[in-house]
Design an enzyme around this catalytic site. Sequence first.
Site, PDB file in Angstrom:
ATOM      1  CG  ASP A 110      -0.290   0.061   2.526  1.00  0.00           C
ATOM      2  OD1 ASP A 110       0.228   1.140   2.862  1.00  0.00           O
ATOM      3  OD2 ASP A 110      -0.267  -0.958   3.235  1.00  0.00           O
ATOM      4  CB  ALA A 111       0.149   4.728  -0.979  1.00  0.00           C
TER       5      ALA A 111
END
Length: 245
Positions: A110-111
């Site tokens: 995820d970012a």
Amino acid sequence: MSAPAEGVRLQKVLAGAGLGSRRACEDLISAGRVSVDGEVVRELGTRVDPTAAVIHVDGLRLQLDPGVVTLALNKPRGVHSTMHDDRGRPALAELVADRPERLFHVGRLDADTEGLLLLTNDGELAHRLAHPSYEVPKTYVARVTGRVARGLGRRLKDGIELDDGPARVDRFTILEQGPDSAVVELVLHEGRNRIVRRLLDAAGHPVQRLTRTRVGPVLLGQLRPGATRVIDGEELGRLMSSVGL
């Protein structure tokens, strides 16, 4: 094994793959340490087609196609795990713009999560690494909120029920313990979306920072954020062996 009448001598192929001089490669063949298409080869005159033969040395697969590449990337925080983002957010292609290959990422982070992400143009390797049946272990280091109780490791190994089913870790280690936060290491082999964050949150320890440090036999090491390195030689062989190639 029926050797092709035309082809390249096996010791020349091995030497070209960086396994030493031709004489050293002849010794590998004579010692029975080399297999071609699943059969041990001891004859020094054996010829192979390097574009088609599957060659292992000491059980480790050789990648003989110079056009096939696998990279380790240290994904920085804020970069999305997509080659191109249709909303204009930072994406992976920006980090490998100097590479001529058409690469794709293996799995996702995820970012907000940083650390090791594999990029490759080897479709079969990518498929197997991402497939749950091969259970490739992944290691994460997380800074979490709160003081971690000794029993947390057993609880995580036994499994915690999440909204999409139970999740569990293979190993859990407390690396640092402070008065209001801790650094922990987790090893697990599944890859559901944000699984580490959700698991630790459900255990009462929200994640402050999360880094993936290992995928199978590949280590993040000292790779700086945004940088890549080529996975080759024995390291690539061990990665391929981990998924039965």
